[in-house]
Enzyme design. Structure first.
Site, mmCIF file in Angstrom:
data_model
loop_
_atom_site.group_PDB
_atom_site.id
_atom_site.type_symbol
_atom_site.label_atom_id
_atom_site.label_comp_id
_atom_site.label_asym_id
_atom_site.label_seq_id
_atom_site.Cartn_x
_atom_site.Cartn_y
_atom_site.Cartn_z
ATOM 1 N N GLU A 164 -4.030 -10.184 3.765
ATOM 2 C CA GLU A 164 -5.034 -9.747 4.737
ATOM 3 C C GLU A 164 -6.134 -10.786 4.956
ATOM 4 O O GLU A 164 -6.617 -10.979 6.072
ATOM 5 C CB GLU A 164 -5.654 -8.411 4.292
ATOM 6 C CG GLU A 164 -4.755 -7.197 4.532
ATOM 7 C CD GLU A 164 -3.653 -7.032 3.514
ATOM 8 O OE1 GLU A 164 -2.836 -6.106 3.678
ATOM 9 O OE2 GLU A 164 -3.590 -7.827 2.545
ATOM 10 N N GLU A 195 0.835 -1.204 0.000
ATOM 11 C CA GLU A 195 0.000 0.000 0.000
ATOM 12 C C GLU A 195 0.871 1.256 0.000
ATOM 13 O O GLU A 195 0.563 2.233 -0.695
ATOM 14 C CB GLU A 195 -0.924 -0.012 1.215
ATOM 15 C CG GLU A 195 -1.988 -1.096 1.140
ATOM 16 C CD GLU A 195 -2.933 -1.073 2.331
ATOM 17 O OE1 GLU A 195 -4.092 -0.662 2.168
ATOM 18 O OE2 GLU A 195 -2.492 -1.460 3.434
#
Length: 260
Positions: A133, A113
């Protein structure tokens, strides 16, 4: 020149600020302290430098969110934490100077990210990319659902999050997660080289590239073309642009050559 904190090392090379994530024993996991130090360093660099390079110390760029800190947060604390990352990464992405990242080892979760918030990503051929995730029982919170999904597509991001698969630097380049793949150990040098080149551009042109292009991409075709006309006119009439154009017409500036 520069300074070193417990979590972030700052060096200055000419017009380029080099920010090194400095938690190698934790695979440069993005703790609150590291994010705060990064925010302060980016803000300072945007005032005093003309380009930024972000890289990682040790064997990895960043293995992502510091899960030890994340585990005890309430839902509302999680929201505030995510919005803090959004604010910092937005400042990088829509700031006044270009940000390059040099990627090696793990570029995972929050590390991906962070990389996605930079404008140009240079990967060591041994780098690997993942979004685990789903396997951790969490969801991206650092802007990945917007930035990473737009880079490689929702279907590929869904696959990575559901299965926890990692992909190579070569695959990441094919999926648009990075723009360059270089031999092992050369990512930082290449990123600095590119940043120094970009730092030599006209300031107004760089600002327009960083801030107009992504906004135009979100517009309708007609609106985008209309805005392009105004941005084009504004950049072309700056004193620096006029001097650069004159240098080209007077044969004092090099022409574009074939790729090496």
């Amino acid at each position: 020149m520069g300074e070193t904190s417990d979590v972030l090392r700052v060096e200055i090379e000419g017009d380029v600020a080099i920010l090194t994530l400095n938690r190698p024993a934790k695979r440069n996991a993005l703790s609150d302290a590291l994010i705060d130090a990064l925010a302060a360093a980016v803000e300072a660099a945007q005032r005093t430098s003309r380009a930024i390079v972000i890289c990682g110390a040790g064997e990895h760029f960043s293995a992502g969110l510091d899960l030890a800190e994340h585990a005890g947060r309430s839902a509302i604390e999680g929201v505030h934490h995510s919005r803090r990352w959004h604010a910092i990464f937005d400042r990088m992405e829509h700031g006044p100077i270009p940000v390059f990242s040099a990627l090696h080892g793990a570029v995972v979760g929050g590390g991906l990210e962070l990389a996605a918030a930079t404008h140009v990503r240079v990967a060591d051929e041994g780098a690997f990319f993942a979004l685990p995730e789903g396997t951790r029982g969490i969801f991206v919170g650092g802007g990945g659902s917007v930035r990473v999904a737009r880079l490689m597509g929702v279907a590929r991001m869904t696959d990575m999050m559901l299965t926890g698969r990692s992909v190579s630097a070569a695959q990441a380049e094919a999926w648009n997660l990075c723009q360059y793949v270089v031999p092992g150990g050369e990512a930082r040098a290449k990123a600095v080289e590119l940043a120094q080149k970009a730092a030599g551009n006209a300031e107004m042109s760089n600002y327009a590239i960083l801030n107009a292009l992504p906004r135009i991409a979100d517009m309708s075709r007609g609106d985008g073309l209309f805005v392009e006309s105004f941005v084009s006119a504004m950049t072309a009439t700056s004193p620096e642009a006029e001097e650069r154009l004159r240098a080209f017409l007077d044969k004092r500036a090099a022409k574009v050559g074939r790729p090496q």
